[in-house]
Structure formats: structure tokens, C-alpha cells
Design a protein around this motif. Structure first.
Motif, PDB file in Angstrom:
ATOM      1  N   LEU A 136      19.328  43.088  37.310  1.00  0.00           N
ATOM      2  CA  LEU A 136      18.103  42.918  36.526  1.00  0.00           C
ATOM      3  C   LEU A 136      17.027  43.943  36.888  1.00  0.00           C
ATOM      4  O   LEU A 136      16.169  44.276  36.050  1.00  0.00           O
ATOM      5  CB  LEU A 136      17.562  41.502  36.762  1.00  0.00           C
ATOM      6  N   THR A 137      17.067  44.464  38.099  1.00  0.00           N
ATOM      7  CA  THR A 137      15.988  45.318  38.597  1.00  0.00           C
ATOM      8  C   THR A 137      15.709  46.575  37.773  1.00  0.00           C
ATOM      9  O   THR A 137      14.548  46.967  37.656  1.00  0.00           O
ATOM     10  CB  THR A 137      16.231  45.723  40.070  1.00  0.00           C
ATOM     11  N   PRO A 138      16.711  47.255  37.182  1.00  0.00           N
ATOM     12  CA  PRO A 138      16.369  48.461  36.415  1.00  0.00           C
ATOM     13  C   PRO A 138      15.470  48.189  35.212  1.00  0.00           C
ATOM     14  O   PRO A 138      14.830  49.106  34.697  1.00  0.00           O
ATOM     15  CB  PRO A 138      17.737  48.984  35.952  1.00  0.00           C
ATOM     16  N   TYR A 139      15.417  46.916  34.781  1.00  0.00           N
ATOM     17  CA  TYR A 139      14.674  46.580  33.577  1.00  0.00           C
ATOM     18  C   TYR A 139      13.308  45.947  33.871  1.00  0.00           C
ATOM     19  O   TYR A 139      12.462  45.870  32.983  1.00  0.00           O
ATOM     20  CB  TYR A 139      15.484  45.608  32.717  1.00  0.00           C
ATOM     21  N   LEU A 140      13.105  45.485  35.101  1.00  0.00           N
ATOM     22  CA  LEU A 140      11.873  44.771  35.414  1.00  0.00           C
ATOM     23  C   LEU A 140      10.639  45.663  35.291  1.00  0.00           C
ATOM     24  O   LEU A 140       9.627  45.273  34.703  1.00  0.00           O
ATOM     25  CB  LEU A 140      11.952  44.188  36.834  1.00  0.00           C
ATOM     26  N   GLY A 141      10.712  46.854  35.870  1.00  0.00           N
ATOM     27  CA  GLY A 141       9.573  47.767  35.796  1.00  0.00           C
ATOM     28  C   GLY A 141       9.243  48.153  34.366  1.00  0.00           C
ATOM     29  O   GLY A 141       8.077  48.192  33.960  1.00  0.00           O
ATOM     30  N   GLN A 142      10.288  48.425  33.577  1.00  0.00           N
ATOM     31  CA  GLN A 142      10.097  48.788  32.176  1.00  0.00           C
ATOM     32  C   GLN A 142       9.467  47.628  31.395  1.00  0.00           C
ATOM     33  O   GLN A 142       8.550  47.836  30.591  1.00  0.00           O
ATOM     34  CB  GLN A 142      11.436  49.166  31.556  1.00  0.00           C
ATOM     35  N   ALA A 143       9.954  46.418  31.639  1.00  0.00           N
ATOM     36  CA  ALA A 143       9.419  45.254  30.936  1.00  0.00           C
ATOM     37  C   ALA A 143       7.959  45.024  31.288  1.00  0.00           C
ATOM     38  O   ALA A 143       7.127  44.736  30.412  1.00  0.00           O
ATOM     39  CB  ALA A 143      10.248  44.012  31.266  1.00  0.00           C
ATOM     40  N   MET A 144       7.621  45.158  32.561  1.00  0.00           N
ATOM     41  CA  MET A 144       6.241  44.940  32.965  1.00  0.00           C
ATOM     42  C   MET A 144       5.311  46.048  32.463  1.00  0.00           C
ATOM     43  O   MET A 144       4.142  45.811  32.166  1.00  0.00           O
ATOM     44  CB  MET A 144       6.141  44.824  34.488  1.00  0.00           C
ATOM     45  N   THR A 145       5.834  47.267  32.391  1.00  0.00           N
ATOM     46  CA  THR A 145       5.039  48.360  31.815  1.00  0.00           C
ATOM     47  C   THR A 145       4.701  48.043  30.365  1.00  0.00           C
ATOM     48  O   THR A 145       3.557  48.224  29.922  1.00  0.00           O
ATOM     49  CB  THR A 145       5.815  49.685  31.901  1.00  0.00           C
ATOM     50  N   THR A 146       5.695  47.546  29.635  1.00  0.00           N
ATOM     51  CA  THR A 146       5.457  47.140  28.242  1.00  0.00           C
ATOM     52  C   THR A 146       4.432  46.025  28.171  1.00  0.00           C
ATOM     53  O   THR A 146       3.515  46.060  27.343  1.00  0.00           O
ATOM     54  CB  THR A 146       6.773  46.673  27.592  1.00  0.00           C
ATOM     55  N   TRP A 147       4.556  45.026  29.047  1.00  0.00           N
ATOM     56  CA  TRP A 147       3.631  43.896  29.030  1.00  0.00           C
ATOM     57  C   TRP A 147       2.204  44.352  29.326  1.00  0.00           C
ATOM     58  O   TRP A 147       1.251  43.918  28.666  1.00  0.00           O
ATOM     59  CB  TRP A 147       4.055  42.847  30.056  1.00  0.00           C
ATOM     60  N   LEU A 148       2.051  45.244  30.305  1.00  0.00           N
ATOM     61  CA  LEU A 148       0.718  45.736  30.643  1.00  0.00           C
ATOM     62  C   LEU A 148       0.087  46.496  29.480  1.00  0.00           C
ATOM     63  O   LEU A 148      -1.103  46.319  29.174  1.00  0.00           O
ATOM     64  CB  LEU A 148       0.783  46.648  31.872  1.00  0.00           C
ATOM     65  N   MET A 149       0.877  47.353  28.828  1.00  0.00           N
ATOM     66  CA  MET A 149       0.354  48.115  27.702  1.00  0.00           C
ATOM     67  C   MET A 149      -0.092  47.182  26.573  1.00  0.00           C
ATOM     68  O   MET A 149      -1.181  47.349  26.000  1.00  0.00           O
ATOM     69  CB  MET A 149       1.415  49.094  27.206  1.00  0.00           C
ATOM     70  N   LEU A 150       0.740  46.189  26.252  1.00  0.00           N
ATOM     71  CA  LEU A 150       0.390  45.252  25.195  1.00  0.00           C
ATOM     72  C   LEU A 150      -0.773  44.352  25.602  1.00  0.00           C
ATOM     73  O   LEU A 150      -1.634  44.012  24.784  1.00  0.00           O
ATOM     74  CB  LEU A 150       1.602  44.402  24.830  1.00  0.00           C
ATOM     75  N   HIS A 151      -0.799  43.970  26.866  1.00  0.00           N
ATOM     76  CA  HIS A 151      -1.896  43.141  27.376  1.00  0.00           C
ATOM     77  C   HIS A 151      -3.221  43.887  27.239  1.00  0.00           C
ATOM     78  O   HIS A 151      -4.230  43.323  26.778  1.00  0.00           O
ATOM     79  CB  HIS A 151      -1.621  42.785  28.834  1.00  0.00           C
ATOM     80  N   ASP A 152      -3.241  45.166  27.624  1.00  0.00           N
ATOM     81  CA  ASP A 152      -4.469  45.962  27.515  1.00  0.00           C
ATOM     82  C   ASP A 152      -4.844  46.190  26.052  1.00  0.00           C
ATOM     83  O   ASP A 152      -6.022  46.146  25.688  1.00  0.00           O
ATOM     84  CB  ASP A 152      -4.283  47.314  28.215  1.00  0.00           C
ATOM     85  N   ALA A 153      -3.828  46.436  25.212  1.00  0.00           N
ATOM     86  CA  ALA A 153      -4.105  46.659  23.790  1.00  0.00           C
ATOM     87  C   ALA A 153      -4.669  45.397  23.148  1.00  0.00           C
ATOM     88  O   ALA A 153      -5.598  45.463  22.331  1.00  0.00           O
ATOM     89  CB  ALA A 153      -2.831  47.090  23.067  1.00  0.00           C
ATOM     90  N   ARG A 154      -4.127  44.237  23.510  1.00  0.00           N
ATOM     91  CA  ARG A 154      -4.631  42.980  22.956  1.00  0.00           C
ATOM     92  C   ARG A 154      -6.052  42.696  23.449  1.00  0.00           C
ATOM     93  O   ARG A 154      -6.878  42.176  22.699  1.00  0.00           O
ATOM     94  CB  ARG A 154      -3.692  41.835  23.320  1.00  0.00           C
ATOM     95  N   ALA A 155      -6.321  43.020  24.703  1.00  0.00           N
ATOM     96  CA  ALA A 155      -7.675  42.817  25.233  1.00  0.00           C
ATOM     97  C   ALA A 155      -8.670  43.709  24.501  1.00  0.00           C
ATOM     98  O   ALA A 155      -9.780  43.281  24.158  1.00  0.00           O
ATOM     99  CB  ALA A 155      -7.705  43.101  26.735  1.00  0.00           C
ATOM    100  N   GLN A 156      -8.272  44.973  24.237  1.00  0.00           N
ATOM    101  CA  GLN A 156      -9.144  45.881  23.506  1.00  0.00           C
ATOM    102  C   GLN A 156      -9.329  45.402  22.071  1.00  0.00           C
ATOM    103  O   GLN A 156     -10.443  45.466  21.523  1.00  0.00           O
ATOM    104  CB  GLN A 156      -8.551  47.288  23.511  1.00  0.00           C
ATOM    105  N   ALA A 157      -8.253  44.911  21.467  1.00  0.00           N
ATOM    106  CA  ALA A 157      -8.349  44.403  20.098  1.00  0.00           C
ATOM    107  C   ALA A 157      -9.282  43.192  20.031  1.00  0.00           C
ATOM    108  O   ALA A 157     -10.057  43.049  19.086  1.00  0.00           O
ATOM    109  CB  ALA A 157      -6.965  44.039  19.570  1.00  0.00           C
ATOM    110  N   ALA A 158      -9.199  42.323  21.039  1.00  0.00           N
ATOM    111  CA  ALA A 158     -10.082  41.155  21.069  1.00  0.00           C
ATOM    112  C   ALA A 158     -11.537  41.575  21.233  1.00  0.00           C
ATOM    113  O   ALA A 158     -12.437  40.994  20.612  1.00  0.00           O
ATOM    114  CB  ALA A 158      -9.668  40.223  22.217  1.00  0.00           C
TER     115      ALA A 158
END
Length: 341
Positions: A136-158
């Protein structure tokens, strides 16, 4: 992984969580997708508890879990090597009586790391669980990078949405037949609050005032096929609403974009906010708001219940405090200030 099916389902759950998507039939909320991933992870590894911990270098953390388990402490996390699966036996600084666990830490770009931990209260884990976490480890960093980008984008959108709400600005997207294909929350609120419009039913904007409807149709025709045109429409309502139409694109298709704006009203602002910002008394701020909204001294006196002499005397104090000359100066000073934000 135990099987290709398990691997696929687990990765689907991981990337679903990272994009914060969940089954539409299930309860919604920011934690639901991560609970779904952790539930899937427990099912695959036969754990009875699981957690995901995102630790950023800024010191901020995000944490999701199901069940009860002993998470590695911040000091332990710093001592752990990336991409290595630890048990309760070889985890740095772990207590001797710690219950069975498996945990792994992965880097998330250069901003922090993510830790996934499994807990088991009755027995130790099977040997295959370590291999499952390693896969699972090769995908964890990529998944969290995606989550952070979307989290920041949603915060900016709000934040942008909140600003639009305060300014009374919304957007409407029409197709060529004048049907609404997208309506921002602020635009919907403005339409529903205005007597000039009927209910937005089946994607159509119903304009009750005949003159406003005619102006809208003429503006729509004027911008259709003209990429340079920007045509305003004024709706007969209180407060006044303005719509600016122009050509645009929506999901790759040509559309007519509209920016709907409520005319600013100083009367909607807090009297105390005006008083504090411009150094006025509350009574002076009340008069300043009326002057900014275009009231004459006589009209303002009537609304405030003052005599015209009192109103005139108060207006002179306002001009002096705001360092302006006359009512137009008050209007200019207030409209150019950040009080509307």
C-alpha cells in the motif's frame, strides 16, 4: 495483497477517500470516505482498529480512525523510517505492554508524512499483513498529496463563496436556449429573495417584470455570437439587481455567462462597523449610511426622526471626520473602503 480483488478494492477506497467521495446513498461528511477506507483496510487485514494520521511540517495534523488503538507518539513518528512496516515489538520507544499493531510511515511530498496504523486486541497479526501494508505504501503519499490539494482548493472555494455572499455577487450559466446549466449558491439566493423573479423551475429563469424580461432577452440576443460583447441588464427590484451577460465556456461547451450582482447598500452594514472604521458616533454612522445610499438630508432626517437642522449639523461633523466635501465625498469614501468585505 491477499488477492488481486482485495488490492483493487483497497486502492479504490484509498483514492475515493483522498478525493472525499463516498457512496451517495451513505451519510455524507468529510470523514465518511476515510472511514470507508479504514473499514476496507480492516476487512482485508483482519484488524479490529485502524487509523490514518497526516502530520504536516507546519505542525497541523489530520486524523481519521475507527476502533481503539495506540497510535505512535509524535516522537516515535519522527524516529520511524519511511516505508518500513513496524510491529509493536520493533516500534521505536514502544511500551512493552502495547497491544498488537502494524504501522507504516510515508512521505507526503516535502510537506509532511502520513502514518497508517492497524490494531488488534486479541492476537498478533498474520505475517501477510506486513506485506499488505508494504504494497500500500507506494500509493499513500500520492493519495495524501491529492487530498491536500483538494482540501486547499475547497477551502479557497469556500472563502471565495463567502466573499461573494458578502458582496452579493453570483454566477449563472445559460445554454443557447436560455436554460440554466449552472447556478451559484449566491445567485440562487438573490433570485429567490427578489420579487422580480419566479421560481427557477426545470432550469428556466422566470422574470416577472415584463420590461426586465424584454431587456434580458435583448441582452441575450446581443451577446450570442459576439465574443466581445458584454451587455448589462437592470432588474426592477428592491434592492436593485444587475446582470452582466457575455460569452463563455462550460465543460468545453459554448455558453452565455451571467454575473448577477445586488446593488450595495450601506444600510445593510453594521452601524457599529461603520462607526469604528470611520471614527464616527453611532448616530453619525446611521446618517452616513443613508447618505451613501443616496438619501437627501431631508429624506435622511425623516427616516431617522430628526429635525433638518440636526441632520445638517450631524452631516457637517461626518464630512469633517471623514475629511471629505459633501455627500458625494461620503459616497466615494465608503464605496472605496474595505467595509463591504
Amino acid at each position: 495483497m491477499a488477492s488481486t480483488f482485495d488490492e483493487i478494492e483497497l486502492l479504490k477506497a484509498l483514492f475515493s477517500a483522498s478525493s472525499e467521495t463516498s457512496d451517495p446513498s451513505e451519510p455524507t461528511g468529510p470523514d465518511v470516505p476515510w472511514v470507508g477506507f479504514l473499514t476496507c483496510l480492516c476487512a482485508v487485514t483482519h484488524a479490529d482498529a485502524a487509523a490514518v494520521q497526516l502530520v504536516l511540517k507546519s505542525g497541523k495534523t489530520h486524523h481519521w480512525h475507527i476502533g481503539t488503538l495506540d497510535m505512535p507518539s509524535p516522537v516515535t513518528l519522527q524516529s520511524m523510517r519511511s516505508d518500513r512496516v513496524y510491529s509493536q515489538i520493533d516500534l521505536p520507544g514502544a511500551a512493552k505492554d502495547m497491544r498488537a499493531l502494524r504501522t507504516v510511515k510515508c512521505a507526503v511530498r516535502s510537506v509532511g508524512h502520513v502514518c497508517v496504523t492497524l490494531g488488534h486486541g486479541q492476537q498478533d497479526f498474520r505475517a501477510i499483513v506486513g506485506a499488505q501494508l508494504s504494497a500500500l505504501t507506494p500509493y499513500l503519499g500520492q493519495a495524501m498529496t491529492t487530498w491536500l490539494m483538494l482540501h486547499d482548493a475547497r477551502a479557497q472555494a469556500a472563502q471565495n463563496q463567502a466573499l461573494c455572499d458578502r458582496l452579493g455577487v453570483g454566477t449563472i450559466v445559460f445554454n443557447a436556449s436560455k436554460s440554466i446549466v449552472d447556478l451559484s449558491p449566491t445567485a440562487r439566493d438573490l433570485i429567490e429573495a427578489s420579487p422580480c423573479f419566479g421560481t427557477v423551475a426545470n432550469g428556466w429563469l422566470t422574470i416577472m417584470d415584463p420590461d426586465s424580461a424584454q431587456a434580458f432577452n435583448a441582452a441575450f440576443t446581443a451577446v450570442t455570437g459576439n465574443a466581445e460583447a458584454k451587455v448589462p441588464v437592470k432588474f426592477a427590484s428592491d434592492p436593485t439587481l444587475h446582470l452582466l451577460l457575455s460569452q463563455g465556456n462550460w465543460q468545453g461547451e459554448p455558453v452565455i455567462s451571467g454575473i448577477l450582482r445586488r446593488a450595495p447598500s450601506a444600510g445593510s452594514l453594521s452601524v457599529q462597523t461603520l462607526a469604528d472604521y470611520f471614527g464616527l458616533s453611532r448616530s453619525e454612522a446611521s446618517l452616513a449610511a443613508l447618505l451613501c445610499d443616496g438619501r437627501s438630508l431631508k429624506e435622511a432626517a425623516s427616516e431617522l426622526g430628526w429635525t433638518i437642522e440636526t441632520t445638517r449639523s450631524c452631516s457637517k461633523k461626518i464630512f469633517a471626520r471623514m475629511d471629505v466635501t459633501g455627500q458625494t465625498g461620503v459616497l466615494r469614501e465608503m464605496l472605496n473602503s474595505p467595509i463591504w468585505l
